[in-house]
Write a protein that holds these residues in place. Sequence first.
Motif, PDB file in Angstrom:
ATOM      1  N   GLY A 296       1.052  -0.633   0.173  1.00 30.03           N
ATOM      2  CA  GLY A 296       0.260  -0.154  -0.078  1.00 30.03           C
ATOM      3  C   GLY A 296       0.900   1.353   0.094  1.00 30.03           C
TER       4      GLY A 296
ATOM      5  N   ILE B  61      -8.516   2.073  -5.766  1.00 27.53           N
ATOM      6  CA  ILE B  61      -8.836   1.212  -4.172  1.00 27.53           C
ATOM      7  C   ILE B  61      -9.501   0.078  -4.517  1.00 27.53           C
TER       8      ILE B  61
ATOM      9  N   LEU C 227      -6.570  -2.398  -5.121  1.00 31.38           N
ATOM     10  CA  LEU C 227      -5.678  -2.626  -4.537  1.00 31.38           C
ATOM     11  C   LEU C 227      -7.033  -3.237  -2.661  1.00 31.38           C
ATOM     12  N   LEU C 228      -7.963  -2.721  -2.137  1.00 25.07           N
ATOM     13  CA  LEU C 228      -8.059  -3.170  -1.024  1.00 25.07           C
ATOM     14  C   LEU C 228      -8.431  -5.026  -1.391  1.00 25.07           C
TER      15      LEU C 228
ATOM     16  N   LEU D 193      -5.303  -6.468  -0.949  1.00 24.91           N
ATOM     17  CA  LEU D 193      -4.510  -6.701   0.751  1.00 24.91           C
ATOM     18  C   LEU D 193      -6.004  -7.586   1.686  1.00 24.91           C
ATOM     19  N   LEU D 194      -7.121  -6.624   1.270  1.00 24.27           N
ATOM     20  CA  LEU D 194      -7.973  -8.538   2.600  1.00 24.27           C
ATOM     21  C   LEU D 194      -7.494 -10.092   2.571  1.00 24.27           C
TER      22      LEU D 194
ATOM     23  N   LEU E 201      -8.125  -4.156  10.703  1.00 15.59           N
ATOM     24  CA  LEU E 201      -8.083  -3.564   9.105  1.00 15.59           C
ATOM     25  C   LEU E 201      -8.385  -1.537   9.127  1.00 15.59           C
TER      26      LEU E 201
ATOM     27  N   GLY F  85      -4.663  -1.452   8.496  1.00 19.27           N
ATOM     28  CA  GLY F  85      -4.249  -1.615   7.575  1.00 19.27           C
ATOM     29  C   GLY F  85      -4.328  -1.422   6.012  1.00 19.27           C
ATOM     30  N   ILE F  86      -5.529  -0.552   6.576  1.00 21.51           N
ATOM     31  CA  ILE F  86      -5.717   0.238   4.847  1.00 21.51           C
ATOM     32  C   ILE F  86      -4.602   1.387   4.677  1.00 21.51           C
ATOM     33  N   PRO F  87      -4.418   1.512   3.491  1.00 19.60           N
ATOM     34  CA  PRO F  87      -3.324   2.501   2.452  1.00 19.60           C
ATOM     35  C   PRO F  87      -3.397   4.159   2.904  1.00 19.60           C
ATOM     36  N   SER F  88      -2.253   4.533   3.088  1.00 22.03           N
ATOM     37  CA  SER F  88      -2.490   5.943   3.350  1.00 22.03           C
ATOM     38  C   SER F  88      -3.230   6.853   1.991  1.00 22.03           C
ATOM     39  N   ILE F  89      -2.546   5.769   1.228  1.00 25.36           N
ATOM     40  CA  ILE F  89      -3.308   6.492   0.141  1.00 25.36           C
ATOM     41  C   ILE F  89      -5.059   6.218   0.042  1.00 25.36           C
ATOM     42  N   VAL F  90      -5.449   5.719   0.651  1.00 27.60           N
ATOM     43  CA  VAL F  90      -6.854   5.377   0.335  1.00 27.60           C
ATOM     44  C   VAL F  90      -7.939   6.345   1.162  1.00 27.60           C
TER      45      VAL F  90
END
Lengths: 287, 249, 294
Positions: free
Chosen positions: A210, A261, A264-265, A268-269, C114, C117-122
Amino acid sequence: MNKKLIRRRRLKNALFQGVLISIIVFSIIMLLLLLYQVFKVGFSHLSLSFITSMPSRFADRAGIASALAGSIWTISLTILFAIPLGVGTALYLEEYANKQSWWTKILELNISNLAGVPAIVYGMLGLAVFVRFLNFQRSILSGALTLALLILPVIIVSSQEALKSVPSTLKEGSYALGVSKWQTITGVILPFSIPGILTGSILAVSRAMGEAAPLIMIGAAGYIGFMPKSPLDSFTVLPIQIFNWTSRPQAEFQDIAAAGIIVLLVLLLSMNAIAIVLRNKYQNRMD
Amino acid sequence: MKIIYNNVDFYYGNNHALKSVNLNIEENKITALIGPSGCGKSTFIRTLNRMYEHIPKTKITGEILLDNENILTDAYDLAELRKKVGMVFQKPNPFPKSIYDNVIYGPKKHGLKNKDALDSLVEKSLRKSALWNEVKDKLNKSALELSGGQQQRLCIARCLAVEPEVLLMDEPTSALDPQSTLKIEELFQTLKESYSLVIVTHSMQQAARVSDQTAFFLNGEIIETGTTDDIFTNPKDQRTNDYITGRFS
Amino acid sequence: MKKKIKKREFIIEKSLILFAGISIITTLAIIVTLFGETFQFFKEIPIMDFLTGKTWAPTLVPKSFGVLPLLVGTLMIALFSSIISLPLGLGSAIYLSEYAKKRTRKIIKPILELLAGIPSIVYGFFALTFITPLIRQILPQTQIFNVASASIAVGIMTLPMVASLIEDAMMAVPNSVRNGAYALGSTKMEVALKIIIPSTSSSIASAFVLAISRAIGETMIVAIAAGQSPVLTFNPLESIQTMTGFMVNMSLGEISQGTLEYKTVFAVGTMLFFMTLIMNLVAKGILYRNRERY
């Protein structure tokens, strides 16, 4: 009088609990809102052609193929560098190093400090060392090495925790059979601790996946119109592509940023899900 | 004599844990080490296979002769020593692997790869530890599914698989129920025909039941040694007498 | 056989030492590269101009290298995000360790993980496309890029870290300590406020410092939502530029080594590195000095 006091204290306690629950609820709502916003904006733009197309000046034709490929390339190399280094360091610290020596203490302090260094500073390190000094240019290799250093402390610390959980009686059992240290590590210690090591490593790798800032610093491009074919190719990754689209003024690009996004999510998930499954399996065995 | 201790001193940091210990251990006999907790008996058996080397800041002086060779010299190979001197711990510590893999763990790490040889070694070791009949149909089941007593006998089998000459037992039955304890004590009697056993126990009844020789430890010193009958019926030292009659623990 | 094993053991141990050495080399490399370029930078720009100047215009004519606008921008983000992350993180920790049943914990902890864990871009995207419009509905004078929106997002992102650090410390308080108070008829709130918080105060303080350090180093959220205008302002509804925002912005264009722009990025990066390093050491120092003993 006394009863009244007790009632008041109970009331206060209930109020306090209410406040705490609303704090938790706030976090949950924020998570839901964030996911809702991303899906509301991005879901309708998600399609097979979005995943298989190159980026474009025109939002309706743009896709994430090159960014997705770049992310997969970069992350695979990152894993290749970071996990052996991280687990090796953890093994050294837990199984070999003399815990009392100044060298070990400096190592551990250093690692915990590195964990607190902002990601963007790793980008500057990567720029100066990998891109310029070692002349790897603005390549996947430079990016992967930078990200590997970034997540190294996390992998070390979580692997150390996993190694610490190996009962010393098992190690003694192996040593008492005349089995050497490394053989004990591969025969008893690693098999026992591997779920924990994997859990920590997967979480660290998904963090790397990320990251945008350090890769922007090393000069990963915002626009790549081809599929990367070797570690020395220039590249972009999903988070940078998303950043690029988000920061454009046109609303259409923000829509496809949201679609990016989602991709990407999902990646990641699924990684996190694997980590959680592994950990639950691990905990059940420990109980 | 199988093993001879000559003036052995042992230190954990500044703690003088064994004080000029002299002891002879006979071949094909069971030697019991008794004494109150913290007296040095567990430390003692950890010197016999140099297990203390995994603890930082330990120091040992004197000599320990195994078949007339000093095991405390650097030239004495640690792996060879531990193959000759096996150890069973207080709490059963089978590896989280199958029963089969537990037994072959040592031999395999020492280079034995032949499948038939490993198979027959598993059977031989499990028979010697009186576990074969109970587990022969489930060798691929996890060792952790066994009962505590079975686990301990598996640990004994694991030791026997590397073909030792001496077996060290650190309170091997203290975590077990009386039934399992009885089984293991019976096992000792057959084992001593082929091995020399050194058993640390906090139970004087156990020492009296199973051992041929007994050494009484107190504060890092050996107060008295002799045949088990002598020690329990006719102790020469007042402190031995006090201990075996339960006057202090 | 024996010799082979001994040799292998030796080689493995030495290689592992080498592996461990990489982390030391990393630190040294960070320091050397940051210092080298920064030293070059201060050869051209007097250090006092950099530290006390109120105008940041490294690419305009006339150039100006006063870092205060970036510093104030960064500190505003840190301050406003802590208004969210500190109290809410502490509250979540108290709830999880003192009130929540085991089953509730099992649901809430993954949600917090969770969130972490979410990227800062999001979060940046969320701030720009959701939080900012919301703020502008309430306060129409708010600029599109503004401190408040970015701070809220940074705050939400750091909240789980604060919660988990504090919760770990609170869970380590033995139940005997709590039971003593419950036996005297204390409510959960009284136990939490009078016993648990005081006995974990150093962990709480340390978590707070770490959260602020995280906010200072946070990059993508502020690059997206807080703007790229290095204005010296204290108004959270205005656009600013943070230190990290500047660094990203400069790197998006081509900057070649040896130019003043390149050195400027490193000078700002060095400052960022030192600010976060000091805060991390302070956080560790607080923990070390007051280790909670039971």
